[in-house]
Design a protein around this motif. Structure first.
Motif, PDB file in Angstrom:
ATOM      1  N   GLN A  46      43.104  39.695  39.145  1.00  0.00           N
ATOM      2  CA  GLN A  46      44.036  39.553  40.269  1.00  0.00           C
ATOM      3  C   GLN A  46      43.276  39.016  41.479  1.00  0.00           C
ATOM      4  N   HIS A  50      40.424  43.383  41.147  1.00  0.00           N
ATOM      5  CA  HIS A  50      40.993  42.770  42.346  1.00  0.00           C
ATOM      6  C   HIS A  50      39.878  41.960  42.999  1.00  0.00           C
ATOM      7  N   ALA A  52      47.544  36.912  38.249  1.00  0.00           N
ATOM      8  CA  ALA A  52      48.039  37.944  39.156  1.00  0.00           C
ATOM      9  C   ALA A  52      47.455  37.730  40.545  1.00  0.00           C
TER      10      ALA A  52
END
Length: 285
Positions: free
Chosen positions: A84, A49, A109
């Motif tokens: 992501q 992330h 993502a």
């Protein structure tokens, strides 16, 4: 409860606010993020992330920096991790700016906070266009829900066609509004109760993230109930014994132990993409 589905471990290595003054292992540059990805992947993470920073170390949604960071990470880990990007506003960005970043970067993502992308009824038209565009583009969205009440709002937006699709991925944020942001495994239970009132097939893979030394216990509770986990220095820098983790990989290792205790394997990148229903070929940005 035992679930045979491999557990997806996501690493959130930096967040929007922390710097190397908080911990020397906080990644600040694209090269730092690539290094963090390599060690987290070795520990079991199949998704990273990303938050990126500008030249002064401040949170930014700059598409150029996102592309550079994505390319660095992809060169380091190949297709073995899902990359992501975050759209987190941090009080700096409007929904229009957050959406523009995703439209420009076209990542494989992205995480989107429901309360930020659709702050009110007036924002539904803009959000509808974005959610439908992202679906058409094959961009996998993770919908961030901060409270159990947001589960019901999410379901309503889906029912009215603002958010399309089924088996949608959500992230339950545990303890965001508790005193000192110290999460507890019991914080998950109201989310799961709220999800029972959602039409079957709407919510698919679900993740949790948590704050403080009980992050590992929260992750273990979630994985034992069929969920997946996001861990890392964005929300927590402490090991279960209360000592400071040496790096993000150490927190991923704890999550992998929780998966083993729940008799679930840890998902590879390919398995994670299959679980999330991702079909688009990842690109370096």
């Amino acid at each position: 409860m035992t679930d045979a589905t491999p557990a997806i471990l996501s690493v959130a290595p930096n967040g929007a606010r922390r710097t190397k003054a908080d911990h020397p292992a906080i990644p600040m540059t694209p090269a730092d993020l690539a290094a963090a990805a390599v060690s987290a992947q070795a520990a079991g993470a199949s998704l990273i992330h990303l938050h990126v920073r500008d030249a002064d170390g401040r949170h930014t949604l700059d598409p150029g920096i996102y592309r550079e960071a994505t390319a660095e990470v992809r060169a380091a880990v190949g297709d073995g991790m899902i990359v992501q990007i975050t759209t987190e506003a941090v009080g700096l960005y409007t929904p229009e700016q957050q959406i523009a970043t995703v439209r420009t970067v076209r990542p494989e993502a992205a995480s989107v906070a429901l309360r930020e992308i659709v702050p009110d009824d007036a924002g539904e038209a803009l959000a509808r266009d974005f959610y439908h565009w992202a679906t058409d583009e094959g961009i996998h969205l993770q919908h961030i829900l901060f409270t159990p009440e947001e589960v019901a709002r999410f379901a309503d937006l889906c029912a009215r066609g603002v958010i399309p699709g089924d088996d949608l991925t959500v992230l339950y944020v545990l303890g965001r509004y508790t005193v000192g942001q110290k999460s507890d495994p019991a914080d998950l239970d109201p989310f799961l109760a709220a999800a029972k009132d959602v039409p079957a097939g709407l919510i698919g893979p679900w993740f949790v993230c948590a704050f403080g030394a009980k992050e590992g216990a929260c992750v273990g509770h979630a994985i034992a109930h069929g969920g997946h986990a996001r861990v890392g220095f964005e929300n927590n820098m402490l090991l279960p014994d209360g000592t400071t983790a040496p790096d993000n990989a150490a927190l991923v290792t704890e999550a992998a132990k929780a998966a083993a205790a729940a008799r679930r394997t840890v998902a590879t990148g390919a398995q994670a993409r299959a679980i999330l229903g991702m079909s688009r070929t990842p690109v370096s940005g």
